[in-house]
Scaffold this active site. Structure first.
Site, short mmCIF file in Angstrom:
data_model
loop_
_atom_site.label_atom_id
_atom_site.label_comp_id
_atom_site.label_asym_id
_atom_site.label_seq_id
_atom_site.Cartn_x
_atom_site.Cartn_y
_atom_site.Cartn_z
N GLU A 52 0.83 -1.22 0.00
CA GLU A 52 0.00 0.00 0.00
C GLU A 52 0.86 1.26 0.00
O GLU A 52 0.52 2.25 -0.65
CB GLU A 52 -0.98 -0.01 1.17
N CYS A 89 10.28 -2.30 -10.09
CA CYS A 89 9.52 -1.45 -9.16
C CYS A 89 10.44 -0.59 -8.29
O CYS A 89 10.11 0.55 -7.97
CB CYS A 89 8.58 -2.29 -8.30
#
Length: 104
Positions: A52, A89
């Site tokens: 998150e 990422c």
């Protein structure tokens, strides 16, 4: 704003993320002093929080099933992925952080 919260009740928007571990099983063990998380629940929680937070820095879901940004469609997806970002990422995160926080 209506948020759709699936599986882990987690959501990220803007610079805020909300994570609830209510659906993680086993959830908590009773202790005489207080409730403590078992190891599996702790691992799932850490992965979900990191995931998150990745969204709050502009990352989207990743196709690499070992990357923490992989979408968890079921609890086994969370158990099987790492608590770290894949190389792609990590690069995107570094770029996004530099763009958002140029002094770092």
């Amino acid at each position: 704003m209506i948020m759709v919260l699936i599986l882990f009740f987690s959501e990220a928007f803007e610079r805020v993320c909300i994570v609830s571990i209510t659906r993680f099983k086993p959830c908590v063990k009773s202790d005489e002093k207080d409730n403590v998380l078992d190891k599996k629940t702790e691992e799932r929680t850490i992965k979900t929080v990191i995931h998150e937070l990745g969204h709050t820095f502009g990352l989207h879901h990743c196709e690499n099933y070992k990357c923490v940004m992989f979408f968890s469609n079921q609890i086994s997806d969370t158990d099987n992925k790492s608590d770290d970002f894949c190389e792609r990422c990590k690069k995107l995160l570094k770029i996004n952080i530099k763009n958002e926080l140029p002094g770092l």
